[in-house]
Design a protein around this motif. Sequence first.
Motif, PDB file in Angstrom:
ATOM      1  N   VAL A 196       0.820   3.946  -3.205  1.00  0.00           N
ATOM      2  CA  VAL A 196       0.350   5.264  -3.153  1.00  0.00           C
ATOM      3  C   VAL A 196       1.642   6.300  -3.288  1.00  0.00           C
ATOM      4  CG1 VAL A 196      -1.709   4.730  -1.997  1.00  0.00           C
ATOM      5  CG2 VAL A 196       0.609   5.422  -0.637  1.00  0.00           C
ATOM      6  N   SER A 197       2.784   5.958  -2.757  1.00  0.00           N
ATOM      7  CA  SER A 197       4.009   6.870  -2.711  1.00  0.00           C
ATOM      8  C   SER A 197       4.249   7.007  -4.103  1.00  0.00           C
ATOM      9  CB  SER A 197       4.858   6.558  -2.038  1.00  0.00           C
ATOM     10  OG  SER A 197       4.710   6.204  -0.311  1.00  0.00           O
ATOM     11  N   SER A 235       8.163  16.678   5.094  1.00  0.00           N
ATOM     12  CA  SER A 235       8.435  17.229   6.471  1.00  0.00           C
ATOM     13  C   SER A 235       8.244  15.916   7.562  1.00  0.00           C
ATOM     14  CB  SER A 235       7.441  18.078   6.855  1.00  0.00           C
ATOM     15  OG  SER A 235       6.000  17.661   6.850  1.00  0.00           O
ATOM     16  N   GLY A 236       7.432  15.065   6.904  1.00  0.00           N
ATOM     17  CA  GLY A 236       7.334  13.896   8.010  1.00  0.00           C
ATOM     18  C   GLY A 236       8.640  12.878   7.711  1.00  0.00           C
ATOM     19  N   LEU A 237       9.515  13.281   7.190  1.00  0.00           N
ATOM     20  CA  LEU A 237      10.692  12.632   7.571  1.00  0.00           C
ATOM     21  C   LEU A 237      11.215  12.925   8.940  1.00  0.00           C
ATOM     22  CD1 LEU A 237      12.711  13.114   4.046  1.00  0.00           C
ATOM     23  CD2 LEU A 237      12.112  10.928   4.986  1.00  0.00           C
ATOM     24  N   ALA A 263       1.561   2.000   6.387  1.00  0.00           N
ATOM     25  CA  ALA A 263       1.549   2.584   5.162  1.00  0.00           C
ATOM     26  C   ALA A 263       1.739   4.186   5.194  1.00  0.00           C
ATOM     27  CB  ALA A 263       0.531   2.136   4.340  1.00  0.00           C
ATOM     28  N   ALA A 264       1.145   4.712   6.302  1.00  0.00           N
ATOM     29  CA  ALA A 264       1.153   6.056   6.634  1.00  0.00           C
ATOM     30  C   ALA A 264       2.546   6.364   6.809  1.00  0.00           C
ATOM     31  CB  ALA A 264       0.032   6.656   7.436  1.00  0.00           C
ATOM     32  N   SER A 265       2.885   5.756   7.803  1.00  0.00           N
ATOM     33  CA  SER A 265       4.374   6.434   8.313  1.00  0.00           C
ATOM     34  C   SER A 265       5.437   6.107   7.275  1.00  0.00           C
ATOM     35  CB  SER A 265       4.542   5.617   9.550  1.00  0.00           C
ATOM     36  OG  SER A 265       4.400   4.322   9.511  1.00  0.00           O
ATOM     37  N   LEU A 300      -1.785   2.371   9.238  1.00  0.00           N
ATOM     38  CA  LEU A 300      -1.100   3.269   9.996  1.00  0.00           C
ATOM     39  C   LEU A 300       0.790   3.075   9.480  1.00  0.00           C
ATOM     40  CD1 LEU A 300      -1.236   3.025  13.997  1.00  0.00           C
ATOM     41  CD2 LEU A 300      -0.884   4.833  12.594  1.00  0.00           C
ATOM     42  N   LEU A 305       0.822  -1.197  -0.079  1.00  0.00           N
ATOM     43  CA  LEU A 305       0.113  -0.079   0.040  1.00  0.00           C
ATOM     44  C   LEU A 305       0.854   1.175  -0.176  1.00  0.00           C
ATOM     45  CD1 LEU A 305      -2.667   1.244   0.134  1.00  0.00           C
ATOM     46  CD2 LEU A 305      -2.597   0.926   2.687  1.00  0.00           C
ATOM     47  N   ILE A 344       5.191   6.818   4.080  1.00  0.00           N
ATOM     48  CA  ILE A 344       5.093   7.722   2.974  1.00  0.00           C
ATOM     49  C   ILE A 344       6.189   8.775   2.678  1.00  0.00           C
ATOM     50  CG2 ILE A 344       3.441   9.565   1.909  1.00  0.00           C
ATOM     51  CD1 ILE A 344       1.321   7.658   2.594  1.00  0.00           C
ATOM     52  N   PRO A 345       6.655   9.326   4.004  1.00  0.00           N
ATOM     53  CA  PRO A 345       7.599  10.510   3.621  1.00  0.00           C
ATOM     54  C   PRO A 345       8.835   9.740   2.935  1.00  0.00           C
ATOM     55  CG  PRO A 345       6.645  10.798   5.652  1.00  0.00           C
ATOM     56  CD  PRO A 345       5.956   9.337   5.097  1.00  0.00           C
ATOM     57  N   PHE A 375       4.667  16.278   2.384  1.00  0.00           N
ATOM     58  CA  PHE A 375       5.088  15.116   2.568  1.00  0.00           C
ATOM     59  C   PHE A 375       6.638  14.838   3.283  1.00  0.00           C
ATOM     60  CE2 PHE A 375       2.182  13.845  -1.042  1.00  0.00           C
ATOM     61  CZ  PHE A 375       1.317  13.249  -0.378  1.00  0.00           C
ATOM     62  N   ALA A 385       1.894   9.462  -6.049  1.00  0.00           N
ATOM     63  CA  ALA A 385       2.528  10.877  -5.580  1.00  0.00           C
ATOM     64  C   ALA A 385       3.593  11.386  -6.052  1.00  0.00           C
ATOM     65  CB  ALA A 385       2.311  11.073  -4.129  1.00  0.00           C
TER      66      ALA A 385
END
Lengths: 316, 299
Positions: B111-112, B136-138, B170-172, B168, B107, B174-175, B134, B115
């Motif tokens: 998605v990454s 900034s999540g790093l 997958a979201a973390s 969760l 996932l 992404i950056p 995106f 984008a």
Amino acid sequence: MVPAQELTGRPARRSRRRAGRVSAGWITSFCLPAFALYGLFLVVPLVTAFYYGLFRWDGTQRGEFVGIGNYREILTRYPLSDEIPAALGHNVLFFVGTMAIQNTIGLGLAVLLHRNPWGKRLFQTLFSLPYLISPLIVGYIWSLLLSPTFGPINFALRAVGLDAWARPWLGEPDLALPVLIVVNAWQWIGGPMLIFGAALAGIPQELEEAAAMDGASPTRTFWSIRFPLLIPAVGVITVLTFIGCFNIFDLVYALGGSDGGPGGAMDVLGLLYYRTAFRGGSNAIGESSALAMLIFVLIFGVSLALERTLRRREVH
Amino acid sequence: MKTTLRTVPRPAGKIRAEATRPRGTRHRSLLHGAGNQLLLWAYAAIAFGPLLLVLIGSLRPNAEILRAPVGLPSSFDLSNYTRAWQTASISTYFINSLTVTCASVALCVSVSAMAAYALARWKFRGRALLAAFFLSGLMIPAKLGLLPVFYMFQSMGLIDSRIGLVLLYAASGIPFSVFVIMGFMRGLPGELEEAARIDGANEGRLFVSVVLPLMRPALAVATVFQFAPTWNDFFYPLVLLRSGDKYTIPVGLTRFFGEFAADRGTLFAGLVIALVPLAVVFALATKQIVAGLTAGMSR
């Protein structure tokens, strides 16, 4: 007039599309999934934590708005007022200790590998193998190896007559934090080694040859030619290590439990947040959210500042 | 004749002079090289030794380990493994970890990739802002949002659910994935895409059949770097999972270490099982790992 406009209008639109213009529908459908996931599960919770921290809570019931009241509370009222500075101090020592050990050894290994390329891949793999292991598992491995009576390390020390050195490594408050630092450096040393290795490989050979021809000794060449060119690598490592050291949780949990080892000698901010959030009193949500925000500002702020100074350095 | 006589000794002398000088330095550099090798092997022992001790320990009966913590297995015995796998239900944890990790990596990377491609190739308003959002999540310590995640999951019925964990993770991831893939795409010429566009392919078709194959190296880096932390994560399942049959390996291990505290052989075997998938990933993807670790350098 009209046909001319039509004629010029079409190719213009097409060339604009070729230059990278795509309809809003495509943009949305490509960016939205990542945006939604990342926003919903990463950004929104952090914003919500900030919001939670502004209220007094009674269990899961939101009470009155207290503004910075929770912040004042956790910084001034016992026991958190003592635990926070202690945990922060441990995090700082942990960071400084890890940097000192992993950078000296990592750089040393990178230089050795740079000088003798024989078996480079094999050594790189061996050295960075611990990198991939979960910090929790690393913690469990070392807790077994270091266990006072049945651990191989104490056994080996006794076998060679160093009985006095065979200590309950994780049971003594004075020893626990240094042991934690060494274990952590052991795990992450592959990172600095590979980053330094890549930086060394990127330094043009001619520079060193020119220095050698001018009669510079290898030591001199290292400190005057290679080392300055390695500074950006040090910067990258500093940022990564800082983030890693201030987010530490699993390793300490495995080595010392959720209370952070003997007398809280290894207590760190991550553990403290966990305990406050899930074992705290009736205002646990308010207090732990305030604590989370303080940690957030610390980690995000410092890594941003480090990154900035790094960039500026590179420009000069 | 004269000329040859005069010219012959010269090269010979030169050769001799060259041969004697390096012989001394070669001798020294050989010694030097041996010293370097020794240091390298010494550190290899430090890095790999503990893992070897775990591996050896997993093959020894517990009674033997308690009698002599260091030693070779007396016979080849896999009973520690069967005990860990079956009695200590490491098998359940293993399958849970594998499912959650594979689903979330798939996932996250898909998605990454979409984008990152849009951000690297298309020009639109707010593009720089979205990229910064995106990236900034790093540096964001995402785990500090745990408590709100907990209450959000409670309202969505995602507590004690593997799907919640997948989302969760997958979201973390992404950056970092966006960072790697976007960087890769920016260094890639867009000619093939242009050609496909002229041939009339729409953007979706173009992405699937032209861009994705080109992106493969970056996708591999993103996959490896998402796999390991997800497989290893302990914090989220510790809080968000409740029933033992849904535990992933790390939380499973804490329970396992409590239950089997006295049985070291089984503990060692359990640790080895937990390490296997990462060892496989590591063996297959050393190149991608080096590329990912040094990705920060090329900025």
